[in-house]
Design a protein around this motif. Structure first.
Motif, PDB file in Angstrom:
ATOM      1  N   ILE A   1       2.778  -5.579   4.617  1.00  0.00           N
ATOM      2  CA  ILE A   1       2.368  -4.937   3.331  1.00  0.00           C
ATOM      3  C   ILE A   1       3.096  -3.372   3.676  1.00  0.00           C
ATOM      4  CG2 ILE A   1       0.844  -3.916   1.914  1.00  0.00           C
ATOM      5  CD1 ILE A   1      -0.729  -6.315   2.133  1.00  0.00           C
TER       6      ILE A   1
ATOM      7  N   SER B   1      -1.690   6.365   1.003  1.00  0.00           N
ATOM      8  CA  SER B   1      -3.105   6.268   1.569  1.00  0.00           C
ATOM      9  C   SER B   1      -3.407   7.521   2.242  1.00  0.00           C
ATOM     10  CB  SER B   1      -3.151   5.035   2.420  1.00  0.00           C
ATOM     11  OG  SER B   1      -2.733   3.952   1.900  1.00  0.00           O
TER      12      SER B   1
ATOM     13  N   VAL C   1     -11.058  10.556  -6.366  1.00  0.00           N
ATOM     14  CA  VAL C   1     -10.944   9.342  -5.990  1.00  0.00           C
ATOM     15  C   VAL C   1     -10.651   8.327  -7.226  1.00  0.00           C
ATOM     16  CG1 VAL C   1     -12.493   7.360  -5.287  1.00  0.00           C
ATOM     17  CG2 VAL C   1     -12.972   9.201  -4.509  1.00  0.00           C
TER      18      VAL C   1
ATOM     19  N   ALA D   1     -11.305   7.026   3.680  1.00  0.00           N
ATOM     20  CA  ALA D   1     -10.451   6.991   2.490  1.00  0.00           C
ATOM     21  C   ALA D   1      -8.910   6.378   2.536  1.00  0.00           C
ATOM     22  CB  ALA D   1     -10.417   8.554   1.823  1.00  0.00           C
ATOM     23  N   SER D   2      -8.362   6.765   3.592  1.00  0.00           N
ATOM     24  CA  SER D   2      -7.014   6.362   3.921  1.00  0.00           C
ATOM     25  C   SER D   2      -6.961   4.875   4.046  1.00  0.00           C
ATOM     26  CB  SER D   2      -6.371   7.032   4.955  1.00  0.00           C
ATOM     27  OG  SER D   2      -6.093   8.636   4.631  1.00  0.00           O
TER      28      SER D   2
ATOM     29  N   THR E   1      -8.019   3.143   0.858  1.00  0.00           N
ATOM     30  CA  THR E   1      -6.811   2.811  -0.187  1.00  0.00           C
ATOM     31  C   THR E   1      -5.841   2.109  -0.091  1.00  0.00           C
ATOM     32  OG1 THR E   1      -7.353   5.282  -0.495  1.00  0.00           O
ATOM     33  CG2 THR E   1      -5.238   4.749  -1.384  1.00  0.00           C
ATOM     34  N   PHE E   2      -5.553   1.956   1.337  1.00  0.00           N
ATOM     35  CA  PHE E   2      -4.493   0.983   1.865  1.00  0.00           C
ATOM     36  C   PHE E   2      -4.815  -0.324   1.757  1.00  0.00           C
ATOM     37  CE2 PHE E   2      -1.791  -1.435   4.872  1.00  0.00           C
ATOM     38  CZ  PHE E   2      -0.577  -0.764   4.637  1.00  0.00           C
TER      39      PHE E   2
ATOM     40  N   ARG F   1      -6.461  -1.532  -0.650  1.00  0.00           N
ATOM     41  CA  ARG F   1      -6.027  -1.858  -2.087  1.00  0.00           C
ATOM     42  C   ARG F   1      -4.796  -2.577  -2.331  1.00  0.00           C
ATOM     43  NH1 ARG F   1      -7.425   3.194  -5.871  1.00  0.00           N
ATOM     44  NH2 ARG F   1      -7.374   1.450  -7.542  1.00  0.00           N
ATOM     45  N   PHE F   2      -3.886  -2.325  -1.482  1.00  0.00           N
ATOM     46  CA  PHE F   2      -2.501  -3.024  -1.673  1.00  0.00           C
ATOM     47  C   PHE F   2      -2.465  -4.413  -0.995  1.00  0.00           C
ATOM     48  CE2 PHE F   2      -1.218   1.535  -1.255  1.00  0.00           C
ATOM     49  CZ  PHE F   2      -0.637   1.606  -2.341  1.00  0.00           C
ATOM     50  N   LEU F   3      -3.770  -4.914  -0.412  1.00  0.00           N
ATOM     51  CA  LEU F   3      -3.564  -6.384   0.048  1.00  0.00           C
ATOM     52  C   LEU F   3      -3.757  -7.180  -1.270  1.00  0.00           C
ATOM     53  CD1 LEU F   3      -6.057  -5.857   3.133  1.00  0.00           C
ATOM     54  CD2 LEU F   3      -3.659  -6.462   2.983  1.00  0.00           C
TER      55      LEU F   3
ATOM     56  N   VAL G   1     -12.616   1.229  -4.562  1.00  0.00           N
ATOM     57  CA  VAL G   1     -12.740   2.501  -5.123  1.00  0.00           C
ATOM     58  C   VAL G   1     -13.966   3.294  -5.310  1.00  0.00           C
ATOM     59  CG1 VAL G   1     -12.588   4.099  -7.452  1.00  0.00           C
ATOM     60  CG2 VAL G   1     -10.953   2.262  -6.648  1.00  0.00           C
TER      61      VAL G   1
ATOM     62  N   ILE H   1     -15.070   4.339  -1.710  1.00  0.00           N
ATOM     63  CA  ILE H   1     -14.553   5.507  -1.059  1.00  0.00           C
ATOM     64  C   ILE H   1     -15.224   6.754  -1.744  1.00  0.00           C
ATOM     65  CG2 ILE H   1     -12.323   6.975  -1.257  1.00  0.00           C
ATOM     66  CD1 ILE H   1     -10.713   4.634  -1.373  1.00  0.00           C
TER      67      ILE H   1
END
Lengths: 492, 492
Positions: free
Chosen positions: A42, A53, A88, B143-144, B147-148, B150-152, B164, B167
């Motif tokens: 990904i 991110s 956020v 947080a990083s 956030t990453f 969320r792309f899965l 969300v 975080i």
């Protein structure tokens, strides 16, 4: 017997359980490795995801300073949580989405806060008993009305988040005001922390490796056009290759990946629309000015999808048997090959014209040629007489020819839409007299990379009056308001 | 001269301004009327939108009671704002979406709150100077990473909102803990108010005129199948009507609305996928049990779209000239008409079988007949000899025939998928011996309305052992675990 079998079962369970336990570390290890691989993929597919991110992490850590740093904490107090909340919720992948959410949030908070304070003042007029009733009634009316407005397509597309925040803030302010006395101070604190959070997001998303929705839409539409070209190129080589070598087994043709690329075009409507929506919120960036005609991309996208539907129908015939009806096939083969090859060339030129934002008129000769070929085919068919025709074998070949003719019409429409875009967006064009006529051929052979926005090594050659350089860039005359220098300035 | 013209301009501006002002009330009035009409239309198109808006209003007003009502306020304190916030953010149109958001929010808050308190304790070990650095570092990392994640695709589809909130809560708790001493009490208050808000939303969305995502998906897929049938019916009557009356002008055929219905099927992927996602969160409701095979609807939907692509290609020929090549047309007309009419009938049976959740096998004879017709057509073509054939005029007719053959294949695939669904979802079926064979004909003539979930006047006839009633409902034998009574119980 029963006891025996039960003990057998038990004896069977234990070793099995032991095997399971022994295999567990291996299994979970392989699962973890697979998971790690999918994560890596990904990230590799789009490295901007990793950057995004990290950007969110940085923004959140910065906003946390409001708490850690004494002077800031004294200023904002506990309302600092709203800054964290804003970051956020508001920080999105593209600049347009972040801007849209930040602005929606800010203005909705401002409007609803004002209305909420007003509602609270109105309610106090009705005495201590009437106050909660009036407030409850107002919250009910405004929440219901605003929720309903979210079903209006125009509001849904651009202000959906704003309406949510409007309901939220109005309820919070009007309801809190019933208990909290220092309502104005609270409102001021809340608004300023939201502004701090929103501004942090905007600054980071615009200035640290920005991901522009507009640029993404631009690239998506160009690459979709190219996917159609790839298909036609593959089809041309694949469907008619039997004339030379009829021994190649049909099965080998299945699953060629370049023939599947167009499939993603079929369902591109949603992502194109959301990108166009976000792009409208973005300021001028790179080669795109503030009022770039994003809607025209949607029009091109719709035509590209129309063409992809034709190709989907065409794809059903790629494995059909064309070994019979040789006479008919021979009649059809040449014009069909030419049609699809000219369409392919035209699409490649159009795609690279969109990518590089240059004159797309180099596609016109290809489109003219494909139209002439359609006429040639029609004439050949009109003149033909088929005495020993195997009608059954002819039907699929006729269908392929017919769908290719429809595809040609689609490509022409795409070309017109891209031409319109080139006028609306003031594409630059290279003067024809100085460039050899082979340019379109060059274009469709290599793959031309678009000029990157952030790439400051790119030099735009702009020569006025003197014709010493062979490639002269200038505005298309039809463009209503030429803005030549802005674009060049914006690139760096 | 200049002064004169200037005064003329002035004299021109004032009346124009006056005209503008005079016309303003009329203009704004008509704008308001148009706006009101569009609002009315949105409400009429789907009255559940109005109900949903009122439900949100009620939920918000109820939660506001936390503030108005003294005993509740004493319990929750200022944390009551979180209940309001939860209602506004979590209440969605369908039950599935509301449940998904509520559960995501609750569990993410719980998890992140625990982790946040842990992080705070960890940070205190590093002394007063080290604490903010450690906390900032942890916030950045989590947080990083989140956030990453969320792309899965899998997390994006089901847990996006949860991530969300994770975080958000982690940052809030770990950062607030740095200043606020009574962190545990605060966390408890926040969690309980979120639970109150979430529970209010769930109760209202489930018990007051519920909108089930599953039911919507079910209806959407069934109506999409019917749209294809409508098209084929219209096409059959339209394209080949020239054999009887060749004087009807071609132009009159444009823009027939029933021929445009299928267009919405082309872009249905997004809405089907989101509905299926939400449906998985829903408990058993109406005729749908807890583990209803929602994925199978997606499979049917994909096949329906494939068929719609064929129809889109077919649609290009509806206005083509079929007045020449009469000999060929006559040869093709009958099998083509029969193919499209049998496909249409099969699709209608399948659509109503999905809607009423009954045995779809009544479609099989139609599919068999359409397959036979394909063979008939092939045989006719194989035997044909066309001496004076106008090849050019034949091509579009051959294409229509060919695409209809492809459509027949698609319809067969749809039928197989619906049959699979009927087994997976334990559709009921009516014993054939007791029902006249005309049933499919009846089905495709009228429009069969689905049995509404809330309609308690519906009585499911379930007769065991005695065969006194002509329609006997029983489980399909292939179904692994028959649960006959549950469905009947759930309806009322």
């Amino acid at each position: 017997m029963e006891v025996e079998s039960a003990s057998q079962v038990k004896a069977g369970i234990f070793p099995r359980g032991w095997d399971y336990l022994k295999a567990l570390p291996k299994k979970s290890m392989s699962k973890i490795i697979n998971f790690a691989k999918s994560i890596k993929k990904i990230g590799q597919d789009d490295p901007r995801r990793v950057t995004h991110s990290l950007k969110v992490g940085i923004a959140l850590t910065l906003v946390s300073l409001l708490y850690y740093w004494r002077p800031l904490y004294d200023g904002f107090g506990v309302a600092g949580v709203w800054a964290v909340l804003t970051v956020v919720v508001v920080f999105e992948f593209t600049v347009g989405a972040t801007l849209s959410k930040s602005l929606n949030r800010t203005f909705a908070t401002l409007l609803a806060g004002t209305l909420g304070v007003g509602a609270q003042h109105l309610a106090t007029l009705f005495g201590q008993k009437g106050e909660p009733i009036i407030l409850g009634f107002l919250v009910f009316i405004l929440a219901s009305g605003s929720t309903f407005s979210r079903f209006l397509p125009r509001i849904k597309a651009r202000y959906d988040y704003g309406v949510v925040i409007f309901i939220l803030t109005f309820s919070l302010v009007s309801v809190s005001a019933y208990r909290v006395e220092k309502i104005l101070e609270l409102a001021h604190q809340r608004l300023s922390t939201i502004l701090v959070g929103g501004a942090t997001c905007i600054v980071i998303s615009v200035f640290v490796c920005p991901v522009w929705a507009g640029q993404d839409l631009h690239n998506l539409v160009a690459s979709n056009v190219e996917k159609l070209a790839n298909y036609l190129e593959g089809f041309e080589g694949d469907y008619f290759q039997f004339s030379e070598d009829e021994q190649i087994p049909l099965a080998s043709k299945d699953g060629k990946s370049f023939l599947q690329g167009y499939k993603s075009v079929l369902n591109s409507k949603g992502s194109e629309e959301s990108l166009a929506n976000f792009a409208r919120w973005e300021p001028g960036h790179g080669r795109f000015l503030l009022r770039h005609p994003w809607k025209q991309y949607l029009r091109i996208g719709a035509l590209v999808r129309e063409c992809a539907y034709q190709i989907e129908a065409l794809n059903g015939y790629i494995n059909s048997d064309v070994q019979s009806a040789l006479e008919f096939k021979r009649k059809v083969q040449e014009p069909c090959t030419k049609m699809s090859s000219e369409c392919c060339k035209a699409l490649r030129v159009l795609s690279s014209a969109i990518k590089t934002m240059t004159d797309p008129s180099a596609a016109n000769p290809h489109i003219e040629r494909s139209k002439t070929t359609v006429n040639d085919l029609n004439n050949a068919l009109r003149a033909a007489s088929l005495k020993d025709a195997n009608l059954l074998a002819m039907v699929p070949i006729a269908t392929v020819a017919s769908i290719l003719i429809e595809t040609t019409k689609c490509v022409e429409k795409i070309s017109e839409a891209v031409n319109e875009l080139s006028h609306l967006a003031h594409f630059k064009y290279v003067e024809k007299s100085n460039v050899s006529s082979e340019k379109p051929h060059l274009l469709h052979r290599g793959s031309i990379k678009p000029v990157l926005d952030n790439d400051c090594t790119h030099v735009a050659i702009t020569v006025h009056e003197t014709n010493t350089v062979s490639a002269e860039t200038k505005e298309i005359p039809q463009a209503p308001k030429p803005q030549p220098t802005d674009e060049t300035v914006n690139i760096c």
